[in-house]
Design an enzyme around this catalytic site. Structure first.
Site, PDB file in Angstrom:
ATOM      1  N   ARG A 262       0.852  -1.182   0.000  1.00  0.00           N
ATOM      2  CA  ARG A 262       0.000   0.000   0.000  1.00  0.00           C
ATOM      3  C   ARG A 262       0.893   1.238   0.000  1.00  0.00           C
ATOM      4  O   ARG A 262       1.987   1.216   0.585  1.00  0.00           O
ATOM      5  CB  ARG A 262      -0.914   0.006   1.226  1.00  0.00           C
ATOM      6  N   LYS A 297      -6.582  -2.104  13.833  1.00  0.00           N
ATOM      7  CA  LYS A 297      -5.985  -2.660  15.043  1.00  0.00           C
ATOM      8  C   LYS A 297      -4.553  -3.104  14.766  1.00  0.00           C
ATOM      9  O   LYS A 297      -4.274  -3.722  13.753  1.00  0.00           O
ATOM     10  CB  LYS A 297      -6.791  -3.853  15.535  1.00  0.00           C
ATOM     11  N   HIS A 360      -2.105   2.915  -5.574  1.00  0.00           N
ATOM     12  CA  HIS A 360      -2.746   1.748  -4.962  1.00  0.00           C
ATOM     13  C   HIS A 360      -3.103   0.707  -6.016  1.00  0.00           C
ATOM     14  O   HIS A 360      -3.229  -0.483  -5.701  1.00  0.00           O
ATOM     15  CB  HIS A 360      -4.007   2.196  -4.211  1.00  0.00           C
ATOM     16  N   ARG A 363      -1.354  -2.879  -6.840  1.00  0.00           N
ATOM     17  CA  ARG A 363      -1.717  -4.099  -6.130  1.00  0.00           C
ATOM     18  C   ARG A 363      -2.663  -4.953  -6.973  1.00  0.00           C
ATOM     19  O   ARG A 363      -2.519  -6.174  -7.062  1.00  0.00           O
ATOM     20  CB  ARG A 363      -2.365  -3.737  -4.791  1.00  0.00           C
ATOM     21  N   HIS A 386      -3.938  -8.969   2.996  1.00  0.00           N
ATOM     22  CA  HIS A 386      -5.382  -8.835   3.159  1.00  0.00           C
ATOM     23  C   HIS A 386      -5.787  -9.422   4.500  1.00  0.00           C
ATOM     24  O   HIS A 386      -5.242 -10.437   4.943  1.00  0.00           O
ATOM     25  CB  HIS A 386      -6.124  -9.578   2.038  1.00  0.00           C
ATOM     26  N   TYR A 396      -4.861 -18.329  13.007  1.00  0.00           N
ATOM     27  CA  TYR A 396      -3.693 -19.124  12.622  1.00  0.00           C
ATOM     28  C   TYR A 396      -2.814 -18.434  11.588  1.00  0.00           C
ATOM     29  O   TYR A 396      -1.781 -18.963  11.190  1.00  0.00           O
ATOM     30  CB  TYR A 396      -4.140 -20.483  12.082  1.00  0.00           C
TER      31      TYR A 396
END
Length: 434
Positions: A262, A297, A360, A363, A386, A396
């Site tokens: 990005r 987050k 962008h 990508r 992603h 996991y």
């Protein structure tokens, strides 16, 4: 010239003799302070209290259970004589009913303070104070700004336990009316989180008023960034080579295409993140913008395997910024990275419009081409960083997942771009065994 009479002196002369004179607007306005506080009575216990500095306050003297008490009725001229009398009469009615007006005022003030502490804004700021510790700093600033701009003016002062769905819908409709659908989605989610927080903290007892509200609005259509198909990359490299832009920016564009990071991840790159010997670049979690509605987050870093071509670009860039922390420092302030519009401005200088290609969009170019080459979708997605939408699988996923496949894929992609850049025969887009 006749001077204005000192009505304070006039009232003060008669009152000690037992006369009770009602005040007038003129008397109140022209009353002068003295060396000591002056009291001018208006009857029924109300008087104007004038301090030596000139301030004038309305007060009411009354008795409850034989004890003398004072009640402030406001300050003159904010509270006029007429308004002060109305407040006095209200207080007298309470006294006649056996209620102390001072206690009523104290209870009202306490209730107001409780509502202020439990207002939506107060609760939202408490939620944000706890939430921002796990948010990227720049994104955290956007979160609170969106609440300040679109939510607090509408329901910020309302007690959080009294807000109902129609109030939320009304403020969201205003966002919808200006066409900011992505903002609408984010604001709705943040409101939902604040109410959830209020419920868990015992500040609200019923259900979250935002639940199910997404059905009342049009779904947000995903924004697809402009990107070039792989077949147009040979011309892209010709334009890049001929463009009159700085060499570090040209190298940044090549890195964007080679690593398909990005733009924010790329422009904030630091030399300490690279391990040339191991052939890896670890993008810190706080710069990895792959998070959900609430909030970017901070989870784990993003591993980028380095092809030989990328390592060569970094060696060339070292001559420009190797003595600095940032790989792409801003020309005016080396402590900050290049702006988020630098690469897109360079693409415009190459003759591409915003509808044709964006930083962008590289990508999408890489993802589409690599999929055609036969690389597995999950390997491509992991390299694109992603977010895993399946919460079970997400537990996991870690930065080194599929590392060997990703390393082979990144080298294959770099070799493929070299062929296009050098104008050689284009490698056929055939399925690759991995």
């Amino acid at each position: 010239m006749q001077s204005t009479p000192n009505w304070g002196y006039f009232w003060g002369y008669f009152q000690p003799w037992g006369y009770t004179l009602s005040l007038t607007d003129v008397a109140v306005r022209s009353a002068k302070p003295g060396d000591k506080p002056v009291k001018l009575s208006d009857g029924d216990g109300m008087f104007l209290y004038i301090v030596p500095t000139g301030g004038k306050m309305w007060r009411l003297k009354y008795r409850v259970d034989g004890k003398e008490k004072l009640l402030s009725l406001g300050q003159y001229p904010e509270v006029t004589l007429k308004q002060a009398r109305a407040r006095r009469d209200d207080a007298r009615r309470l006294l006649a009913a056996g209620t102390d007006p001072a206690e009523i005022r104290k209870a009202t003030k306490a209730a107001k303070n409780a509502n202020t502490l439990n207002s939506f804004e107060a609760v939202a700021r408490l939620w944000f104070a706890k939430e921002k510790t796990s948010l990227v700093a720049t994104f955290a600033a956007k979160v609170i700004r969106s609440l300040e701009a679109d939510v607090f003016p509408a329901i910020g002062e309302r007690p959080v336990n009294e807000i109902r769905p129609p109030e939320i819908v009304a403020l969201l409709r205003k966002i919808e009316a200006r066409g900011a659908m992505e903002t609408l989605k984010r604001v709705r989610q943040r409101c939902a989180d604040v109410f959830t927080f209020a419920i868990t903290e015992g500040l609200r007892e019923d259900v979250n008023p935002v639940l199910g509200m997404e059905k009342s609005f049009k779904p947000v259509r995903p924004v697809h960034r402009a990107s070039l198909p792989a077949r147009e990359l040979p011309e892209f490299f010709i334009r890049l080579n001929a463009a009159r832009i700085s060499q570090p920016v040209k190298l940044a564009i090549r890195l964007a295409l080679l690593t398909f990071l990005r733009p924010g991840e790329l422009r904030g790159a630091r030399w300490q993140e690279l391990n040339i010997e191991a052939g890896t670049w670890v993008v810190p979690a706080e710069r990895d913008r792959t998070r959900g509605l609430i909030g970017m987050k901070m989870k784990e870093a993003h591993l980028v395997p380095l092809s030989r071509q990328v390592i060569e670009i970094f060696k060339e860039l070292h001559a420009y910024s190797g003595d600095r922390d940032l790989i792409f420092p801003n020309r005016t302030d080396p402590q900050r990275p290049i702006s988020d519009g630098t690469i897109n401005s360079a693409l415009r200088a190459m003759g591409y419009s915003a509808a044709e290609v964006s930083g962008h969009g590289f990508r999408a170019t890489a993802a589409s081409a690599l999929s055609e080459m036969g690389f597995r979708r999950e390997v491509i997605d992991r390299q694109l960083s992603h977010r895993e939408r399946n919460p079970v699988l997400a537990a996991y996923v870690h930065q080194a997942e599929y590392e060997e496949e990703r390393r082979r894929m990144m080298q294959h992609w770099a070799d493929y771009l070299d062929v296009l850049k050098d104008g050689k025969k284009i490698i056929p887009m055939k399925r690759q065994a991995v």
